[in-house]
Design a protein around this motif. Structure first.
Motif, PDB file in Angstrom:
ATOM      1  N   PRO A 111     -52.068  35.643 -21.256  1.00 58.58           N
ATOM      2  CA  PRO A 111     -52.298  34.941 -22.531  1.00 58.58           C
ATOM      3  C   PRO A 111     -53.199  33.717 -22.417  1.00 58.58           C
ATOM      4  CG  PRO A 111     -49.985  35.561 -22.328  1.00 58.58           C
ATOM      5  CD  PRO A 111     -50.634  35.890 -21.010  1.00 58.58           C
ATOM      6  N   ASN A 112     -53.195  33.049 -21.255  1.00 55.44           N
ATOM      7  CA  ASN A 112     -54.033  31.858 -21.098  1.00 55.44           C
ATOM      8  C   ASN A 112     -55.487  32.200 -20.759  1.00 55.44           C
ATOM      9  OD1 ASN A 112     -53.730  32.750 -18.470  1.00 55.44           O
ATOM     10  ND2 ASN A 112     -53.250  30.742 -17.616  1.00 55.44           N
TER      11      ASN A 112
ATOM     12  N   VAL B 263     -55.440  54.962   5.023  1.00 58.86           N
ATOM     13  CA  VAL B 263     -54.225  55.787   5.033  1.00 58.86           C
ATOM     14  C   VAL B 263     -52.984  55.035   5.521  1.00 58.86           C
ATOM     15  CG1 VAL B 263     -55.463  57.963   5.274  1.00 58.86           C
ATOM     16  CG2 VAL B 263     -54.847  56.692   7.338  1.00 58.86           C
ATOM     17  N   ASP B 264     -53.148  54.012   6.348  1.00 61.51           N
ATOM     18  CA  ASP B 264     -51.970  53.312   6.863  1.00 61.51           C
ATOM     19  C   ASP B 264     -51.640  52.047   6.072  1.00 61.51           C
ATOM     20  OD1 ASP B 264     -54.255  52.075   7.750  1.00 61.51           O
ATOM     21  OD2 ASP B 264     -53.485  51.606   9.743  1.00 61.51           O
ATOM     22  N   LEU B 265     -52.387  51.799   4.989  1.00 62.36           N
ATOM     23  CA  LEU B 265     -52.029  50.710   4.076  1.00 62.36           C
ATOM     24  C   LEU B 265     -51.249  51.303   2.904  1.00 62.36           C
ATOM     25  CD1 LEU B 265     -55.331  48.606   3.851  1.00 62.36           C
ATOM     26  CD2 LEU B 265     -53.398  48.312   5.424  1.00 62.36           C
ATOM     27  N   THR B 266     -50.225  50.591   2.461  1.00 62.77           N
ATOM     28  CA  THR B 266     -49.414  51.058   1.327  1.00 62.77           C
ATOM     29  C   THR B 266     -49.497  50.042   0.202  1.00 62.77           C
ATOM     30  OG1 THR B 266     -47.859  52.145   2.838  1.00 62.77           O
ATOM     31  CG2 THR B 266     -47.129  51.790   0.575  1.00 62.77           C
ATOM     32  N   VAL B 267     -50.005  50.471  -0.957  1.00 64.50           N
ATOM     33  CA  VAL B 267     -50.051  49.607  -2.129  1.00 64.50           C
ATOM     34  C   VAL B 267     -48.682  49.658  -2.805  1.00 64.50           C
ATOM     35  CG1 VAL B 267     -51.141  49.143  -4.346  1.00 64.50           C
ATOM     36  CG2 VAL B 267     -52.527  49.945  -2.427  1.00 64.50           C
ATOM     37  N   LEU B 268     -47.954  48.554  -2.748  1.00 65.23           N
ATOM     38  CA  LEU B 268     -46.617  48.487  -3.322  1.00 65.23           C
ATOM     39  C   LEU B 268     -46.641  48.197  -4.816  1.00 65.23           C
ATOM     40  CD1 LEU B 268     -44.898  46.314  -0.539  1.00 65.23           C
ATOM     41  CD2 LEU B 268     -44.916  48.814  -0.739  1.00 65.23           C
ATOM     42  N   GLU B 269     -47.660  47.456  -5.241  1.00 67.18           N
ATOM     43  CA  GLU B 269     -47.715  47.060  -6.662  1.00 67.18           C
ATOM     44  C   GLU B 269     -49.147  46.691  -7.015  1.00 67.18           C
ATOM     45  OE1 GLU B 269     -44.486  44.537  -8.493  1.00 67.18           O
ATOM     46  OE2 GLU B 269     -46.148  43.098  -8.600  1.00 67.18           O
ATOM     47  N   GLU B 270     -49.533  46.991  -8.236  1.00 66.39           N
ATOM     48  CA  GLU B 270     -50.859  46.637  -8.737  1.00 66.39           C
ATOM     49  C   GLU B 270     -50.712  46.026 -10.122  1.00 66.39           C
ATOM     50  OE1 GLU B 270     -55.208  48.684  -9.875  1.00 66.39           O
ATOM     51  OE2 GLU B 270     -53.676  49.824  -8.771  1.00 66.39           O
ATOM     52  N   LYS B 271     -51.345  44.873 -10.323  1.00 59.86           N
ATOM     53  CA  LYS B 271     -51.369  44.226 -11.636  1.00 59.86           C
ATOM     54  C   LYS B 271     -52.818  43.949 -12.006  1.00 59.86           C
ATOM     55  CE  LYS B 271     -46.799  42.047 -11.386  1.00 59.86           C
ATOM     56  NZ  LYS B 271     -46.042  40.757 -11.423  1.00 59.86           N
ATOM     57  N   ASP B 272     -53.263  44.590 -13.073  1.00 55.64           N
ATOM     58  CA  ASP B 272     -54.653  44.462 -13.497  1.00 55.64           C
ATOM     59  C   ASP B 272     -54.744  43.459 -14.646  1.00 55.64           C
ATOM     60  OD1 ASP B 272     -57.272  44.707 -14.296  1.00 55.64           O
ATOM     61  OD2 ASP B 272     -57.334  46.884 -14.025  1.00 55.64           O
ATOM     62  N   TYR B 273     -55.027  42.192 -14.280  1.00 54.05           N
ATOM     63  CA  TYR B 273     -55.183  41.144 -15.293  1.00 54.05           C
ATOM     64  C   TYR B 273     -56.622  41.066 -15.805  1.00 54.05           C
ATOM     65  CZ  TYR B 273     -50.612  39.562 -13.653  1.00 54.05           C
ATOM     66  OH  TYR B 273     -49.281  39.494 -13.302  1.00 54.05           O
ATOM     67  N   ILE B 274     -57.432  42.062 -15.447  1.00 56.64           N
ATOM     68  CA  ILE B 274     -58.799  42.134 -15.979  1.00 56.64           C
ATOM     69  C   ILE B 274     -58.779  42.972 -17.254  1.00 56.64           C
ATOM     70  CG2 ILE B 274     -61.172  42.859 -15.529  1.00 56.64           C
ATOM     71  CD1 ILE B 274     -60.514  42.451 -12.522  1.00 56.64           C
ATOM     72  N   ARG B 275     -58.189  44.156 -17.141  1.00 58.55           N
ATOM     73  CA  ARG B 275     -58.044  44.992 -18.335  1.00 58.55           C
ATOM     74  C   ARG B 275     -56.970  44.432 -19.275  1.00 58.55           C
ATOM     75  NH1 ARG B 275     -58.727  49.538 -14.322  1.00 58.55           N
ATOM     76  NH2 ARG B 275     -60.843  50.331 -14.682  1.00 58.55           N
ATOM     77  N   HIS B 276     -56.022  43.695 -18.692  1.00 59.68           N
ATOM     78  CA  HIS B 276     -54.945  43.105 -19.488  1.00 59.68           C
ATOM     79  C   HIS B 276     -54.791  41.633 -19.096  1.00 59.68           C
ATOM     80  CE1 HIS B 276     -53.926  47.212 -20.622  1.00 59.68           C
ATOM     81  NE2 HIS B 276     -53.927  47.527 -19.341  1.00 59.68           N
ATOM     82  N   PRO B 277     -55.684  40.756 -19.578  1.00 59.31           N
ATOM     83  CA  PRO B 277     -55.639  39.333 -19.185  1.00 59.31           C
ATOM     84  C   PRO B 277     -54.321  38.671 -19.600  1.00 59.31           C
ATOM     85  CG  PRO B 277     -57.695  39.870 -20.320  1.00 59.31           C
ATOM     86  CD  PRO B 277     -56.787  41.039 -20.513  1.00 59.31           C
TER      87      PRO B 277
ATOM     88  N   PRO C 133     -52.340  19.154 -22.738  1.00 58.25           N
ATOM     89  CA  PRO C 133     -52.561  19.082 -24.191  1.00 58.25           C
ATOM     90  C   PRO C 133     -53.045  20.417 -24.769  1.00 58.25           C
ATOM     91  CG  PRO C 133     -53.555  17.197 -23.083  1.00 58.25           C
ATOM     92  CD  PRO C 133     -53.129  18.155 -22.005  1.00 58.25           C
ATOM     93  N   ALA C 134     -52.638  20.686 -25.995  1.00 59.21           N
ATOM     94  CA  ALA C 134     -52.995  21.946 -26.646  1.00 59.21           C
ATOM     95  C   ALA C 134     -54.515  22.109 -26.750  1.00 59.21           C
ATOM     96  CB  ALA C 134     -52.356  22.011 -28.037  1.00 59.21           C
ATOM     97  N   ARG C 135     -55.218  20.994 -26.936  1.00 56.48           N
ATOM     98  CA  ARG C 135     -56.682  21.067 -27.057  1.00 56.48           C
ATOM     99  C   ARG C 135     -57.304  21.605 -25.775  1.00 56.48           C
ATOM    100  NH1 ARG C 135     -60.454  18.069 -25.012  1.00 56.48           N
ATOM    101  NH2 ARG C 135     -58.975  16.463 -24.332  1.00 56.48           N
ATOM    102  N   LEU C 136     -56.797  21.126 -24.622  1.00 52.03           N
ATOM    103  CA  LEU C 136     -57.329  21.600 -23.350  1.00 52.03           C
ATOM    104  C   LEU C 136     -57.004  23.079 -23.124  1.00 52.03           C
ATOM    105  CD1 LEU C 136     -56.846  18.788 -20.662  1.00 52.03           C
ATOM    106  CD2 LEU C 136     -58.967  19.744 -21.545  1.00 52.03           C
ATOM    107  N   LEU C 137     -55.798  23.484 -23.518  1.00 53.44           N
ATOM    108  CA  LEU C 137     -55.409  24.883 -23.368  1.00 53.44           C
ATOM    109  C   LEU C 137     -56.315  25.789 -24.203  1.00 53.44           C
ATOM    110  CD1 LEU C 137     -51.505  24.602 -23.495  1.00 53.44           C
ATOM    111  CD2 LEU C 137     -52.956  24.946 -21.487  1.00 53.44           C
ATOM    112  N   GLU C 138     -56.645  25.323 -25.392  1.00 52.92           N
ATOM    113  CA  GLU C 138     -57.529  26.107 -26.262  1.00 52.92           C
ATOM    114  C   GLU C 138     -58.929  26.200 -25.665  1.00 52.92           C
ATOM    115  OE1 GLU C 138     -59.158  26.006 -30.896  1.00 52.92           O
ATOM    116  OE2 GLU C 138     -57.434  24.799 -30.307  1.00 52.92           O
ATOM    117  N   GLU C 139     -59.413  25.090 -25.093  1.00 49.62           N
ATOM    118  CA  GLU C 139     -60.737  25.109 -24.477  1.00 49.62           C
ATOM    119  C   GLU C 139     -60.749  25.993 -23.227  1.00 49.62           C
ATOM    120  OE1 GLU C 139     -63.312  21.832 -24.094  1.00 49.62           O
ATOM    121  OE2 GLU C 139     -62.255  20.589 -25.561  1.00 49.62           O
ATOM    122  N   LEU C 140     -59.664  25.976 -22.463  1.00 44.47           N
ATOM    123  CA  LEU C 140     -59.572  26.840 -21.291  1.00 44.47           C
ATOM    124  C   LEU C 140     -59.632  28.309 -21.702  1.00 44.47           C
ATOM    125  CD1 LEU C 140     -56.870  25.207 -18.974  1.00 44.47           C
ATOM    126  CD2 LEU C 140     -59.220  25.789 -18.348  1.00 44.47           C
TER     127      LEU C 140
END
Length: 249
Positions: free
Chosen positions: A126-127, A110-124, A182-189
């Motif tokens: 681009p990388n 109750v004494d913690l305040t969530v100021l912002e939430e970003k869900d990069y699991i449901r919305h990953p 390099p683009a190849r590494l980005l694609e593999e990532l």
């Protein structure tokens, strides 16, 4: 004049020390609370949803560099307004569902305040980056009053954390050499991120199946057990408690 300069320097050193200590204490508060939640979860569910936690505090130099990039005022209020990740806490879980269990437990404080939430699991990103980010305002009691301190909490699975660590190392390496990745590494990532996500989903399915079997076995065992165990201490339940739970009485 020299004495005035020394006094001003001492005052500024005390102010920045207090400022940084607020964020350090906010991390201490959060880690203590998470430890309590985990212990409660362990006793009630015989399961620990957290593999490990890791905290970090930005250096004053790193804070100022980020403030310059954001164009904020060079002041303590300016820093608090523009830099929200001075203190960071990373929580690593085994399974996807654990991420949202931990998130809900923190939101219920109750004494913690969530100021912002970003869900990069449901919305990953681009990388391929995945994680749940929360900006949480934490109460910190200092000697001269209470401060509300913002920290960034990242909650992710082991697979997500491994991928993020690898991605960071690759980008850091090329940044040090003033080169682009390099683009190849980005694609593999990106492919590795997809593979990690598929692994998380598969492990989640296996976990649910195993938990279902454990729950059936636990219910059968509990029906024959009249004890509770807290911190390695066993307590026998009085007959009066057992009578209260008996619908036939």
């Amino acid at each position: 004049m020299n004495q005035l300069s020394m006094n001003e320097l001492k005052r500024f050193r005390n102010e920045i020390t207090r400022f940084m200590m607020m964020y350090k204490f906010a991390l201490d508060v959060m880690e203590t609370r998470i430890g309590v939640l985990v212990e409660e979860f362990q006793f009630l569910h015989e399961y620990n949803p957290i593999e490990h936690t890791k905290s970090r505090l930005k250096s004053p130099e790193s804070i100022l560099n980020k403030l310059y990039r954001k164009g904020g005022d060079i002041s303590f209020p300016g820093i608090r307004d523009h830099i929200k990740d001075i203190a960071g806490l990373r929580i690593t879980c085994s399974f996807l569902a654990d991420i949202y269990v931990i998130s809900d437990m923190l939101k219920n404080q109750v004494d913690l305040t969530v100021l912002e939430e970003k869900d990069y699991i449901r919305h990953p990103k681009p990388n391929g980056y995945q994680s749940l980010h929360l900006l949480i305002e934490v109460p910190v009691n200092m000697s001269d009053g209470q401060e509300r301190v913002c920290i960034e909490v990242q909650i992710r699975t082991i697979a997500m954390d491994f991928w993020a660590s690898l991605e960071h190392k690759i980008y850091y390496k090329y940044k040090q050499d003033n080169q682009t990745v390099p683009a190849r590494l980005l694609e593999e990532l990106k492919g590795a991120a997809n593979a990690a996500s598929a692994l998380d989903r598969q492990m989640e399915r296996l976990h649910k199946e195993v938990e279902g079997i454990k729950e059936e076995q636990s219910e059968a065992a509990e029906s024959r057990d009249n004890r509770i165990v807290i911190s390695n201490q066993q307590f026998a339940l009085p007959q009066a408690f057992l009578d209260l739970m008996d619908p036939n009485k």
